[in-house]
Design a protein around this motif. Structure first.
Motif, PDB file in Angstrom:
ATOM      1  N   GLN A   1       0.837  -1.205   0.000  1.00  0.00           N
ATOM      2  CA  GLN A   1       0.000   0.000   0.000  1.00  0.00           C
ATOM      3  C   GLN A   1       0.871   1.255   0.000  1.00  0.00           C
ATOM      4  O   GLN A   1       2.029   1.221   0.457  1.00  0.00           O
TER       5      GLN A   1
ATOM      6  N   PRO B   1       2.532   5.319  -5.396  1.00  0.00           N
ATOM      7  CA  PRO B   1       2.056   4.611  -6.600  1.00  0.00           C
ATOM      8  C   PRO B   1       3.006   4.753  -7.787  1.00  0.00           C
ATOM      9  O   PRO B   1       3.159   3.815  -8.577  1.00  0.00           O
TER      10      PRO B   1
ATOM     11  N   THR C   1       5.689   2.146  -8.695  1.00  0.00           N
ATOM     12  CA  THR C   1       5.329   0.878  -9.323  1.00  0.00           C
ATOM     13  C   THR C   1       6.162   0.646 -10.574  1.00  0.00           C
ATOM     14  O   THR C   1       6.203   1.491 -11.473  1.00  0.00           O
TER      15      THR C   1
ATOM     16  N   THR D   1       4.523  -3.315  -6.919  1.00  0.00           N
ATOM     17  CA  THR D   1       3.268  -2.618  -7.198  1.00  0.00           C
ATOM     18  C   THR D   1       2.818  -1.908  -5.938  1.00  0.00           C
ATOM     19  O   THR D   1       2.666  -2.541  -4.883  1.00  0.00           O
TER      20      THR D   1
ATOM     21  N   SER E   1      -0.153   0.124  -4.478  1.00  0.00           N
ATOM     22  CA  SER E   1      -1.563   0.403  -4.743  1.00  0.00           C
ATOM     23  C   SER E   1      -2.389   0.113  -3.504  1.00  0.00           C
ATOM     24  O   SER E   1      -2.071  -0.786  -2.726  1.00  0.00           O
ATOM     25  N   SER E   2      -3.461   0.875  -3.355  1.00  0.00           N
ATOM     26  CA  SER E   2      -4.384   0.624  -2.264  1.00  0.00           C
ATOM     27  C   SER E   2      -5.517  -0.282  -2.714  1.00  0.00           C
ATOM     28  O   SER E   2      -6.395  -0.639  -1.916  1.00  0.00           O
TER      29      SER E   2
END
Length: 115
Positions: free
Chosen positions: A12, A87, A90, A112, A114-115
């Motif tokens: 996250q 983000p 990534t 990666t 990401s939430s």
């Protein structure tokens, strides 16, 4: 020469990961090592690099203060500690041999954020 990355995954935003790259087939302690990354649609870019002894490091400005490169010559391994991930971090992260003009690459590990 073989370079094998590990430690990637899904995290996250704000999280951390530590990538490892284990080397074989050459005298690891004689070579500087580098981490690069490549995001979809972008060119591969330098992230950080470290001298053969670990006494000198260099970072791309956008990674300074968030990423730390280190190495353990007894384990033939170079690390990339990544904190406060965003983000835009990534990408596929690659380990490479040499401080400049890399001549060997690992297969890469996907990170990666990401939430």
């Amino acid at each position: 020469v073989q370079l094998v990355e590990s430690g990637g995954g899904l995290v996250q935003p704000g999280g951390s990961l530590r990538l490892s790259c284990t080397a074989s087939g050459f005298t690891f302690s004689m070579y500087g090592m580098s981490w690069y990354r490549q995001a979809p649609g972008f060119e591969r870019e330098l992230v950080a690099r470290i001298s053969s002894t670990g006494s000198r490091t260099d970072y791309v400005d956008s990674m300074k203060g968030r990423f730390t490169i280190s190495r353990d010559n007894a384990k033939n391994t170079v690390y990339l500690q990544m904190n406060s991930l965003k983000p835009e971090d990534t990408a596929v992260y690659y380990c490479s041999r040499r401080w400049a003009n890399p001549d060997y690459w690992g297969q890469g590990t996907q990170v990666t954020v990401s939430s």
